[in-house]
Design a protein around this motif. Structure first.
Motif, mmCIF file in Angstrom:
data_model
loop_
_atom_site.group_PDB
_atom_site.id
_atom_site.type_symbol
_atom_site.label_atom_id
_atom_site.label_comp_id
_atom_site.label_asym_id
_atom_site.label_seq_id
_atom_site.Cartn_x
_atom_site.Cartn_y
_atom_site.Cartn_z
ATOM 1 N N LYS A 37 0.825 -1.206 0.000
ATOM 2 C CA LYS A 37 0.000 0.000 0.000
ATOM 3 C C LYS A 37 0.863 1.260 0.000
ATOM 4 C CE LYS A 37 -3.521 0.087 2.798
ATOM 5 N NZ LYS A 37 -4.321 -0.048 4.039
ATOM 6 N N GLN A 38 2.009 1.184 0.660
ATOM 7 C CA GLN A 38 2.864 2.359 0.800
ATOM 8 C C GLN A 38 3.706 2.634 -0.447
ATOM 9 O OE1 GLN A 38 5.386 2.177 4.243
ATOM 10 N NE2 GLN A 38 6.431 4.109 3.786
ATOM 11 N N HIS A 39 4.149 1.580 -1.128
ATOM 12 C CA HIS A 39 5.138 1.761 -2.196
ATOM 13 C C HIS A 39 4.641 1.413 -3.599
ATOM 14 C CE1 HIS A 39 8.160 2.523 0.829
ATOM 15 N NE2 HIS A 39 7.924 1.365 1.409
ATOM 16 N N LEU A 40 3.487 0.770 -3.729
ATOM 17 C CA LEU A 40 3.014 0.333 -5.042
ATOM 18 C C LEU A 40 1.626 0.882 -5.332
ATOM 19 C CD1 LEU A 40 4.124 -3.409 -4.810
ATOM 20 C CD2 LEU A 40 5.285 -1.586 -6.076
ATOM 21 N N GLU A 41 1.268 0.895 -6.614
ATOM 22 C CA GLU A 41 -0.037 1.391 -7.031
ATOM 23 C C GLU A 41 -0.915 0.227 -7.493
ATOM 24 O OE1 GLU A 41 -1.102 4.502 -6.865
ATOM 25 O OE2 GLU A 41 0.814 5.197 -6.035
ATOM 26 N N PRO A 42 -2.244 0.325 -7.325
ATOM 27 C CA PRO A 42 -3.135 -0.711 -7.863
ATOM 28 C C PRO A 42 -2.940 -0.849 -9.364
ATOM 29 C CG PRO A 42 -4.321 0.763 -6.391
ATOM 30 C CD PRO A 42 -2.976 1.382 -6.615
ATOM 31 N N ARG A 43 -3.106 -2.058 -9.876
ATOM 32 C CA ARG A 43 -2.873 -2.316 -11.300
ATOM 33 C C ARG A 43 -4.043 -1.878 -12.177
ATOM 34 N NH1 ARG A 43 2.396 -4.286 -12.384
ATOM 35 N NH2 ARG A 43 1.484 -4.966 -14.351
ATOM 36 N N PHE A 44 -5.286 -2.086 -11.682
ATOM 37 C CA PHE A 44 -6.481 -1.747 -12.447
ATOM 38 C C PHE A 44 -7.687 -1.894 -11.515
ATOM 39 C CE2 PHE A 44 -4.746 -5.959 -13.563
ATOM 40 C CZ PHE A 44 -5.627 -6.756 -12.850
ATOM 41 N N PRO A 45 -8.852 -1.355 -11.901
ATOM 42 C CA PRO A 45 -10.055 -1.526 -11.079
ATOM 43 C C PRO A 45 -10.442 -3.001 -10.982
ATOM 44 C CG PRO A 45 -10.355 0.218 -12.695
ATOM 45 C CD PRO A 45 -9.093 -0.480 -13.061
ATOM 46 N N PRO A 46 -11.114 -3.412 -9.913
ATOM 47 C CA PRO A 46 -11.526 -4.814 -9.762
ATOM 48 C C PRO A 46 -12.321 -5.304 -10.968
ATOM 49 C CG PRO A 46 -11.882 -3.627 -7.721
ATOM 50 C CD PRO A 46 -11.495 -2.595 -8.743
ATOM 51 N N GLY A 47 -11.970 -6.502 -11.444
ATOM 52 C CA GLY A 47 -12.681 -7.112 -12.552
ATOM 53 C C GLY A 47 -12.288 -6.620 -13.924
ATOM 54 N N LYS A 48 -11.299 -5.728 -14.010
ATOM 55 C CA LYS A 48 -10.911 -5.133 -15.300
ATOM 56 C C LYS A 48 -9.590 -5.664 -15.850
ATOM 57 C CE LYS A 48 -14.526 -2.483 -15.351
ATOM 58 N NZ LYS A 48 -15.625 -2.735 -16.334
ATOM 59 N N GLY A 49 -9.019 -6.661 -15.234
ATOM 60 C CA GLY A 49 -7.763 -7.196 -15.718
ATOM 61 C C GLY A 49 -7.336 -8.385 -14.890
ATOM 62 N N ILE A 50 -6.122 -8.884 -15.152
ATOM 63 C CA ILE A 50 -5.589 -10.009 -14.387
ATOM 64 C C ILE A 50 -4.110 -9.758 -14.127
ATOM 65 C CG2 ILE A 50 -5.151 -11.323 -16.517
ATOM 66 C CD1 ILE A 50 -5.683 -13.855 -14.849
ATOM 67 N N HIS A 51 -3.679 -10.028 -12.906
ATOM 68 C CA HIS A 51 -2.286 -9.811 -12.524
ATOM 69 C C HIS A 51 -1.971 -10.727 -11.356
ATOM 70 C CE1 HIS A 51 1.523 -7.790 -11.938
ATOM 71 N NE2 HIS A 51 1.221 -7.484 -10.692
ATOM 72 N N TYR A 52 -0.908 -11.516 -11.481
ATOM 73 C CA TYR A 52 -0.509 -12.389 -10.374
ATOM 74 C C TYR A 52 0.045 -11.529 -9.247
ATOM 75 C CZ TYR A 52 1.589 -16.070 -7.636
ATOM 76 O OH TYR A 52 1.906 -16.918 -6.609
ATOM 77 N N THR A 53 -0.438 -11.772 -8.017
ATOM 78 C CA THR A 53 -0.004 -10.939 -6.903
ATOM 79 C C THR A 53 0.160 -11.737 -5.616
ATOM 80 O OG1 THR A 53 -0.732 -9.189 -5.380
ATOM 81 C CG2 THR A 53 -2.427 -10.215 -6.733
ATOM 82 N N ASP A 54 1.385 -11.761 -5.094
ATOM 83 C CA ASP A 54 1.632 -12.381 -3.799
ATOM 84 C C ASP A 54 0.960 -11.585 -2.682
ATOM 85 O OD1 ASP A 54 3.683 -14.695 -4.166
ATOM 86 O OD2 ASP A 54 4.425 -13.094 -5.442
ATOM 87 N N THR A 55 0.771 -10.301 -2.888
ATOM 88 C CA THR A 55 0.036 -9.489 -1.917
ATOM 89 C C THR A 55 -1.356 -10.056 -1.717
ATOM 90 O OG1 THR A 55 1.233 -7.558 -2.798
ATOM 91 C CG2 THR A 55 -0.618 -7.133 -1.315
ATOM 92 N N GLY A 56 -2.006 -10.430 -2.813
ATOM 93 C CA GLY A 56 -3.341 -11.009 -2.728
ATOM 94 C C GLY A 56 -3.352 -12.339 -1.994
ATOM 95 N N TYR A 57 -2.322 -13.158 -2.216
ATOM 96 C CA TYR A 57 -2.259 -14.450 -1.531
ATOM 97 C C TYR A 57 -2.040 -14.271 -0.030
ATOM 98 C CZ TYR A 57 -2.542 -17.450 -5.612
ATOM 99 O OH TYR A 57 -2.997 -18.124 -6.719
ATOM 100 N N ASN A 58 -1.208 -13.316 0.361
ATOM 101 C CA ASN A 58 -1.041 -13.060 1.792
ATOM 102 C C ASN A 58 -2.331 -12.551 2.420
ATOM 103 O OD1 ASN A 58 1.539 -13.958 2.048
ATOM 104 N ND2 ASN A 58 2.502 -11.961 2.282
ATOM 105 N N LEU A 59 -3.071 -11.736 1.674
ATOM 106 C CA LEU A 59 -4.363 -11.274 2.166
ATOM 107 C C LEU A 59 -5.328 -12.447 2.319
ATOM 108 C CD1 LEU A 59 -6.185 -8.955 2.993
ATOM 109 C CD2 LEU A 59 -6.728 -8.582 0.583
#
Length: 240
Positions: A37-59
């Motif tokens: 949250k502090q150092h990176l920006e969201p990739r796209f609005p929810p449902g508008k793309g696909i991106h592998y994210t370890d942040t999501g897995y930790n969540l």
């Protein structure tokens, strides 16, 4: 969500530099999410793309803890490792395997840097995004249980295979990847997952073949797939 492991911040060094320069620091899943949250920006609005994210897995790991009121590593042992008799599997820095393997834990190579994953406390940051240590035999037990609907119900596995194009030859569902080794043919179609260290855990339904392995080298991602296809699958296919 961005991926704290591989996405590059604009005004801060990469996360991997943080954990390599301070290997004694213990990272919690909450801290990796806060770092994102502090150092990176969201990739796209929810449902508008696909991106592998370890942040999501930790969540997701934290969501599992909230639902079960248990630590994530206990959930792995209670719901997966013990029921499937994965006796050599554990969550590094959090738990131990039921039976100690006769072989040492393999080092991970980040290009030319050799890393002992059990000694680098900073690797606690991978958590639900890929911190489990398993033997290839245990991975086979896991994958067979998934394919045979002993791990999740058929309707859930079907939902996990709602594929979206990620890269040429690769699609992503819910926690699963699908690989197409040769265009326009189903023979070498596989699903499962790949790892950043040249690891693979795949099932080829049209060959009824399971493939588990790892090169433990981040520079070998494409090489691992070339090895799997040219040195393994083509030979297995000829035997069949």
């Amino acid at each position: 969500m961005p991926d704290y492991f591989e996405d590059k911040p604009k005004r801060h060094r990469a996360f991997m530099q943080d954990i390599l320069e301070d290997p004694s620091r213990f990272w919690t899943a909450e801290e990796t999410i806060q770092w994102s949250k502090q150092h990176l920006e969201p990739r796209f609005p929810p449902g508008k793309g696909i991106h592998y994210t370890d942040t999501g897995y930790n969540l997701l790991g934290l969501i599992i803890e909230s639902i079960t009121s248990k630590p994530y590593h206990e959930i792995l042992h209670d719901y997966i490792f013990r029921p499937l008799q994965m006796r050599h599997s554990y969550l590094s820095h959090y738990s131990e395997s039921a039976v100690q393997s006769e072989y040492p834990v393999a080092h991970v190579y980040l290009n030319h840097l050799k890393v002992n994953v059990d000694e680098y406390r900073s690797f606690s940051s991978f958590y639900a995004g890929g911190q489990a240590v398993c033997t290839t035999e245990d991975l086979l037990l896991f994958m067979k249980a998934l394919v045979e609907n002993r791990l999740v119900k058929p309707e859930i596995l079907n939902a996990m295979q709602n594929w979206n194009k990620m890269w040429p030859g690769m699609e992503y569902g819910y926690g699963l990847m699908r690989m197409r080794f040769i265009p326009f043919t189903q023979k070498y179609l596989a699903w499962g997952h790949l790892g950043a260290s040249g690891a693979f855990m795949l099932y080829f339904p049209n060959l009824d073949v399971y493939a588990m392995g790892s090169f433990n080298q981040t520079a070998y991602r494409s090489k691992s797939m070339n090895y799997l296809f040219f040195n393994v699958l083509r030979k297995v296919s000829k035997i069949d």
